[in-house]
Write a protein that holds these residues in place. Structure first.
Motif, mmCIF file in Angstrom:
data_model
loop_
_atom_site.group_PDB
_atom_site.id
_atom_site.type_symbol
_atom_site.label_atom_id
_atom_site.label_comp_id
_atom_site.label_asym_id
_atom_site.label_seq_id
_atom_site.Cartn_x
_atom_site.Cartn_y
_atom_site.Cartn_z
ATOM 1 N N MET A 263 106.829 103.543 22.354
ATOM 2 C CA MET A 263 105.748 103.148 23.251
ATOM 3 C C MET A 263 106.125 101.850 23.961
ATOM 4 N N SER A 264 105.520 101.612 25.102
ATOM 5 C CA SER A 264 105.877 100.444 25.898
ATOM 6 C C SER A 264 105.480 99.151 25.195
ATOM 7 N N PRO A 265 106.428 98.215 25.007
ATOM 8 C CA PRO A 265 106.064 96.929 24.381
ATOM 9 C C PRO A 265 105.131 96.092 25.262
ATOM 10 N N TYR B 65 102.697 90.245 24.033
ATOM 11 C CA TYR B 65 104.039 90.477 24.582
ATOM 12 C C TYR B 65 104.253 89.685 25.870
ATOM 13 N N SER B 66 105.447 89.121 25.993
ATOM 14 C CA SER B 66 105.835 88.435 27.226
ATOM 15 C C SER B 66 107.204 88.949 27.658
ATOM 16 N N ALA C 80 116.387 87.029 21.185
ATOM 17 C CA ALA C 80 116.139 88.424 21.530
ATOM 18 C C ALA C 80 114.656 88.764 21.434
ATOM 19 N N SER C 81 114.207 89.621 22.341
ATOM 20 C CA SER C 81 112.860 90.185 22.303
ATOM 21 C C SER C 81 112.952 91.616 22.801
ATOM 22 N N PHE C 82 111.856 92.364 22.691
ATOM 23 C CA PHE C 82 111.878 93.757 23.124
ATOM 24 C C PHE C 82 111.996 93.832 24.648
ATOM 25 N N LEU D 25 112.545 86.921 15.915
ATOM 26 C CA LEU D 25 111.606 86.559 14.859
ATOM 27 C C LEU D 25 110.203 86.979 15.288
ATOM 28 N N ARG D 26 109.430 87.513 14.348
ATOM 29 C CA ARG D 26 108.060 87.935 14.664
ATOM 30 C C ARG D 26 107.145 87.656 13.478
#
Length: 442
Positions: free
Chosen positions: A196-198, A204-205, A212-214, A317-318
């Motif tokens: 699914m779309s992040p 989300y940004s 790293a990020s989606f 990191l999340r």
């Protein structure tokens, strides 16, 4: 004459209703609605309610409606679920689940149930191979990537094993096609999912940073699988959800391994202003043991351990903040964010273990106790100090998993960003006291 006709009509209606109820009663056995005489075709409903009473020491700078708070007590519905599923014809299985999660004082009112799962399945080779498709919890990586919420050992499952939870899936469920089955003592599942779309994920940004990020680019398919060798009693794989503890009713020992892979799932900014893409690729091994110690008295043990190598790309990191009691923060330098958040997901290595001991049956009247403890220990790239989250408590089994009270304490680390190292340092620990009441109609 008119009254006589009404009387006869009422009598006919009552007769028909009585006949229908009799037929229904004859077709309802073992908690299932039998669709044929031997019960091989059936349909079933279940219902779960989990309510939390909680007192939380909030992360530094946490605010509620703009007011700073360092401690807060709340009541919330952690989970409310209805399952409806069954073998509706030879080789044909359907599964659906409806419910809601994390409903507390700050939630939108009149929150509606939403569809968690809806999928159909066809058994191609008896017991060995079934193919299915839909919004599904058939996941790879680990045992508890799809936990049975009604049989959790403590107050919650190890949610980090649901690696993309609510970022590119819906509370672990994915739009997937899958194959699953058993080959002797080998239980397997292989899945291809459409992420699914992040962009729809909370917070989300699309802004690129050095970590790293989606990626916001159109996603490529995700491949994942999980394989386990079941040495002792064989576990059912009718649904995707794995049992937390059997409370000594089975003797199970499994060793498993799994993976999760999605090409170009992540991105980050390079040193020259370019965009660097990387793959999401995780690998895990785990072991599960759940067995009676003394079958005559009912004592039992439950234990689980996993090792996961998470690779989301450099510096990912999340935070995890379950049913977050806070609504904001005045201290952006606190890495954890607001409320009860802590860095649960990240690039690096993770060890997890949980163990519980069930006392003898009828320890307190017709009830008994099952204390437990768990530890999540991780070395993540961006943390200058290793991360340890622990949880301990006791289940008061009023009637097994059908009705139980769980008293727990959770302890989490607090991190502050370090401008010099571009990492984060551990500065404190915070905790939460929890009481959960569960009712499970299964």
């Amino acid at each position: 004459m008119y009254i006589q006709k009404l009387t006869k009509l009422a009598a006919c209606v009552l007769l028909m209703a009585g006949s229908t109820m009799t037929a229904y009663a004859q077709g309802f056995k073992d908690g299932k609605i039998w669709l044929n005489e031997d019960g091989s075709n059936y349909f079933k409903f279940t219902l779960v309610s989990q309510v939390w009473l909680r007192n939380t020491d909030l992360n530094p700078g946490s605010t509620i409606n703009g007011f700073e708070k360092n401690n807060f007590t709340d009541i919330g519905i952690r989970r409310a679920r209805i399952q409806a599923f069954g073998q509706v014809a030879d080789r044909v299985f359907i599964y659906s689940q409806f419910g809601m999660n994390n409903f507390n004082y700050s939630s939108d009112r009149k929150a509606g149930f939403f569809i968690h799962d809806i999928m159909g399945e066809y058994e191609v080779v008896r017991k060995h191979l079934s193919l299915g498709a839909g919004l599904s919890a058939w996941n790879g990586l680990t045992r508890f990537s799809a936990p049975s919420v009604g049989t959790i050992l403590g107050v919650d499952a190890p949610l980090f094993e649901q690696s993309t939870n609510d970022v590119t899936d819906q509370f672990l469920r994915k739009l997937s096609i899958y194959a699953k089955g058993k080959l002797g003592k080998l239980d397997y599942r292989l899945v291809m999912s459409s992420p699914m779309s992040p962009l729809k994920a909370a917070g989300y940004s699309p802004l690129l940073t050095s970590n790293a990020s989606f990626s916001a680019k159109p996603a490529k398919m995700q491949l994942h699988g999980y394989f386990q060798w079941q040495f002792l009693d064989q576990e059912a794989n009718t649904t995707a959800y794995t049992t937390g503890t059997y409370l000594g009713t089975k003797k199970v020992f499994n060793i498993g391994a799994g993976f999760q892979y999605q090409p170009d799932a992540m991105w980050r900014a390079g040193n020259n202003g370019d965009t660097i893409e990387s793959n999401l690729q995780h690998f895990a091994v785990d072991a599960y043991y759940d067995a009676p110690i003394n079958a005559a008295t009912g004592t039992a043990i439950s234990a689980y351990a996993s090792y996961i190598n998470f690779n989301w790309g450099k510096g990912y990191l999340r935070n995890q903040a379950t049913m977050n009691p806070a609504t904001g923060t005045s201290k952006p330098e606190i890495l954890n964010g607001s409320g009860n958040g802590y860095p649960s997901f990240g690039t690096g290595n993770l060890l997890y273990g949980q163990v519980g001991y069930k006392f003898k049956n009828d320890l307190i009247g017709k009830t008994t106790l099952m204390p437990y403890a768990s530890l999540q220990y991780a070395h993540y790239e961006r943390l200058n100090d290793n991360m340890a989250f622990w949880d301990g408590g006791v289940n008061w089994l009023l009637k097994g998993h059908t009705s139980k009270l769980t008293f727990a304490y959770q302890s989490r680390p607090v991190y502050q960003l370090n401008a010099v190292s571009s990492g984060a340092d551990k500065i404190d620990r915070k905790g939460s006291f929890l009481v959960q009441f569960q009712v499970f109609l299964n």
